[in-house]
Motif scaffolding. Structure first.
Motif, PDB file in Angstrom:
ATOM      1  N   THR A 136      -6.264   7.194   5.503  1.00 49.81           N
ATOM      2  CA  THR A 136      -7.587   6.521   6.029  1.00 49.81           C
ATOM      3  C   THR A 136      -7.681   5.161   5.710  1.00 49.81           C
ATOM      4  O   THR A 136      -7.454   4.820   4.482  1.00 49.81           O
ATOM      5  CB  THR A 136      -8.874   7.341   5.572  1.00 49.81           C
ATOM      6  OG1 THR A 136      -8.867   7.226   4.223  1.00 49.81           O
ATOM      7  CG2 THR A 136      -8.649   8.890   5.937  1.00 49.81           C
ATOM      8  N   ASP A 137      -8.261   4.397   6.501  1.00 47.01           N
ATOM      9  CA  ASP A 137      -8.706   3.047   6.241  1.00 47.01           C
ATOM     10  C   ASP A 137      -9.508   3.107   4.775  1.00 47.01           C
ATOM     11  O   ASP A 137      -9.165   1.963   3.851  1.00 47.01           O
ATOM     12  CB  ASP A 137      -9.584   2.371   6.942  1.00 47.01           C
ATOM     13  CG  ASP A 137      -8.784   2.130   8.490  1.00 47.01           C
ATOM     14  OD1 ASP A 137      -7.342   1.985   8.437  1.00 47.01           O
ATOM     15  OD2 ASP A 137      -9.571   2.065   9.720  1.00 47.01           O
ATOM     16  N   GLU A 138     -10.280   3.875   4.638  1.00 44.06           N
ATOM     17  CA  GLU A 138     -11.166   3.750   3.507  1.00 44.06           C
ATOM     18  C   GLU A 138     -10.282   3.774   2.142  1.00 44.06           C
ATOM     19  O   GLU A 138     -10.554   2.978   1.265  1.00 44.06           O
ATOM     20  CB  GLU A 138     -12.159   5.092   3.218  1.00 44.06           C
ATOM     21  CG  GLU A 138     -13.222   4.964   2.411  1.00 44.06           C
ATOM     22  CD  GLU A 138     -13.822   6.344   2.312  1.00 44.06           C
ATOM     23  OE1 GLU A 138     -13.727   7.073   3.021  1.00 44.06           O
ATOM     24  OE2 GLU A 138     -14.999   6.488   1.495  1.00 44.06           O
ATOM     25  N   ILE A 139      -9.364   4.725   2.085  1.00 38.70           N
ATOM     26  CA  ILE A 139      -8.477   5.053   1.030  1.00 38.70           C
ATOM     27  C   ILE A 139      -7.787   3.642   0.826  1.00 38.70           C
ATOM     28  O   ILE A 139      -7.592   3.071  -0.415  1.00 38.70           O
ATOM     29  CB  ILE A 139      -7.485   5.972   1.042  1.00 38.70           C
ATOM     30  CG1 ILE A 139      -8.399   7.416   0.974  1.00 38.70           C
ATOM     31  CG2 ILE A 139      -6.343   6.061   0.052  1.00 38.70           C
ATOM     32  CD1 ILE A 139      -7.701   8.651   0.966  1.00 38.70           C
TER      33      ILE A 139
ATOM     34  N   GLU B 134      -8.660  -3.495  -2.457  1.00 36.46           N
ATOM     35  CA  GLU B 134      -9.931  -4.185  -3.013  1.00 36.46           C
ATOM     36  C   GLU B 134      -9.874  -4.072  -4.860  1.00 36.46           C
ATOM     37  O   GLU B 134     -10.000  -5.217  -5.233  1.00 36.46           O
ATOM     38  CB  GLU B 134     -11.006  -3.362  -2.646  1.00 36.46           C
ATOM     39  CG  GLU B 134     -12.496  -4.102  -3.364  1.00 36.46           C
ATOM     40  CD  GLU B 134     -13.593  -3.726  -2.658  1.00 36.46           C
ATOM     41  OE1 GLU B 134     -13.802  -2.377  -2.024  1.00 36.46           O
ATOM     42  OE2 GLU B 134     -14.683  -4.282  -2.692  1.00 36.46           O
TER      43      GLU B 134
ATOM     44  N   THR C  19       0.843  -1.244  -0.098  1.00 31.96           N
ATOM     45  CA  THR C  19      -0.059   0.036  -0.020  1.00 31.96           C
ATOM     46  C   THR C  19       1.048   1.227  -0.010  1.00 31.96           C
ATOM     47  O   THR C  19       0.506   2.072  -0.554  1.00 31.96           O
ATOM     48  CB  THR C  19      -1.068  -0.020   1.061  1.00 31.96           C
ATOM     49  OG1 THR C  19      -0.271  -0.470   2.400  1.00 31.96           O
ATOM     50  CG2 THR C  19      -2.287  -0.946   0.801  1.00 31.96           C
TER      51      THR C  19
ATOM     52  N   ILE D 105      -7.902   0.498   1.856  1.00 25.40           N
ATOM     53  CA  ILE D 105      -8.966  -0.542   1.544  1.00 25.40           C
ATOM     54  C   ILE D 105      -9.317  -0.563   0.123  1.00 25.40           C
ATOM     55  O   ILE D 105      -9.495  -1.727  -0.520  1.00 25.40           O
ATOM     56  CB  ILE D 105     -10.157  -0.864   2.632  1.00 25.40           C
ATOM     57  CG1 ILE D 105      -9.590  -1.046   4.065  1.00 25.40           C
ATOM     58  CG2 ILE D 105     -11.154  -1.801   1.968  1.00 25.40           C
ATOM     59  CD1 ILE D 105     -10.462  -0.914   5.087  1.00 25.40           C
ATOM     60  N   GLY D 106      -9.782   0.586  -0.410  1.00 28.38           N
ATOM     61  CA  GLY D 106     -10.233   0.994  -1.746  1.00 28.38           C
ATOM     62  C   GLY D 106      -9.316   0.272  -2.746  1.00 28.38           C
ATOM     63  O   GLY D 106      -9.482  -0.295  -3.658  1.00 28.38           O
TER      64      GLY D 106
ATOM     65  N   ALA E 258     -11.377  -5.840   7.006  1.00 29.86           N
ATOM     66  CA  ALA E 258     -11.877  -5.527   5.701  1.00 29.86           C
ATOM     67  C   ALA E 258     -11.085  -6.712   4.600  1.00 29.86           C
ATOM     68  O   ALA E 258     -11.566  -7.164   3.804  1.00 29.86           O
ATOM     69  CB  ALA E 258     -11.460  -4.190   5.183  1.00 29.86           C
TER      70      ALA E 258
ATOM     71  N   ALA F 195      -9.405  -2.589  11.886  1.00 28.80           N
ATOM     72  CA  ALA F 195     -10.399  -2.223  10.565  1.00 28.80           C
ATOM     73  C   ALA F 195      -9.980  -2.875   9.210  1.00 28.80           C
ATOM     74  O   ALA F 195     -10.768  -3.355   8.542  1.00 28.80           O
ATOM     75  CB  ALA F 195     -10.842  -0.862  10.543  1.00 28.80           C
ATOM     76  N   GLN F 196      -8.804  -2.558   9.066  1.00 30.97           N
ATOM     77  CA  GLN F 196      -8.144  -2.964   7.734  1.00 30.97           C
ATOM     78  C   GLN F 196      -7.939  -4.603   7.613  1.00 30.97           C
ATOM     79  O   GLN F 196      -8.148  -5.203   6.605  1.00 30.97           O
ATOM     80  CB  GLN F 196      -6.632  -2.223   7.381  1.00 30.97           C
ATOM     81  CG  GLN F 196      -6.773  -0.871   6.984  1.00 30.97           C
ATOM     82  CD  GLN F 196      -5.379  -0.130   6.925  1.00 30.97           C
ATOM     83  OE1 GLN F 196      -4.437  -0.952   6.489  1.00 30.97           O
ATOM     84  NE2 GLN F 196      -5.281   1.164   7.022  1.00 30.97           N
TER      85      GLN F 196
END
Ligand code: ADP
Length: 205
Positions: free
Chosen positions: A69-72, A78, A40, A74-75, A104, A100-101
């Motif tokens: 952020t986790d959201e970025i 994915e 990452t 993880i996206g 996910a 959280a990651q």
């Protein structure tokens, strides 16, 4: 270097603080076992270099040494996991970095019909980390190469603190899941590489 084949896919996570050698070792596993490295940190540096909106947003966070952020992230993962499937398996390098990651990732692996076989913690003394990272920056400077914006003592302090606060709980998490392995990260690069390869081969047997 010889290329070995794995009996079946092994998907492994490399865990450990900044400077522990995850990137170096992941590259060796790519070269020797034909695995696919998913870093990452590299993905985020590529986004920064591309000048994309997301790249601009993450650049400052990374330079400070904070987590994106986790959201970025993880996206990003994915996208890679749903695009590619490799026979020799994935090495997750620098991901997951938070619980959280980790959750996910597990959900993504299940969704794509895959599993995680080992989480390998590379273990070293903190003093070595600081020396390695400051040394890496000095070497790059001497060679006229670009120095990573987060390879300085201030950011490093934050990166280490982020590791201990947010990422090191994953050691307990994967221990509880029964897939944690530990490797001494202070020996010669080749010794560490063969210890890692042995774990990967066992995991794929
Ligand atoms: P390191 O050498 O510190 O292990 P990486 O190259 O893996 O560094 O990552 C550099 C920076 O990119 C991190 O300090 C963080 O800002 C960001 N980053 C990388 N991976 C993640 C992740 N999984 N979650 C949040 N931030 C991340």
């Amino acid at each position: 270097m010889t290329t070995d084949t794995l009996t079946r896919t092994a998907n492994v996570i490399l865990l450990g603080p900044p400077g522990v050698g995850k990137g170096t070792q992941a590259q060796i596993l790519v070269d020797t076992l034909g695995m696919v490295q998913l870093s990452t940190g590299d993905m985020l540096r590529e986004a920064k270099a591309s000048g994309s909106e997301m790249g601009k947003r993450v650049a400052e966070v990374m330079a400070r040494g904070d987590l994106v952020t986790d959201e970025i992230v993880i996206g990003l993962i994915e996208e890679k996991l749903t695009q590619s499937r490799d026979a020799a398996g994935f090495i997750f390098d620098g991901f997951p970095r938070t619980l959280a990651q980790a959750d996910a990732l597990e959900a993504l692996m299940t969704k794509t019909g895959q599993s995680l076989d080992a989480a390998i913690e590379l273990q070293v003394d903190d003093a070595i980390l600081v020396d390695r990272i400051v040394g890496r920056a000095e070497q790059a400077r001497a060679a006229g190469q670009p120095v990573r914006a987060d390879d300085n003592e201030d950011s490093l302090k934050i990166r280490l603190m982020e590791y201990y606060k947010k990422t090191s709980p994953l050691v307990g998490y994967y221990h509880a899941k029964g897939i944690l392995k530990g490797v001494n990260g202070m020996g010669a690069i080749d010794t560490i590489a063969s210890d890692l390869a042995a774990i990967v081969k066992t995991a794929s047997a």
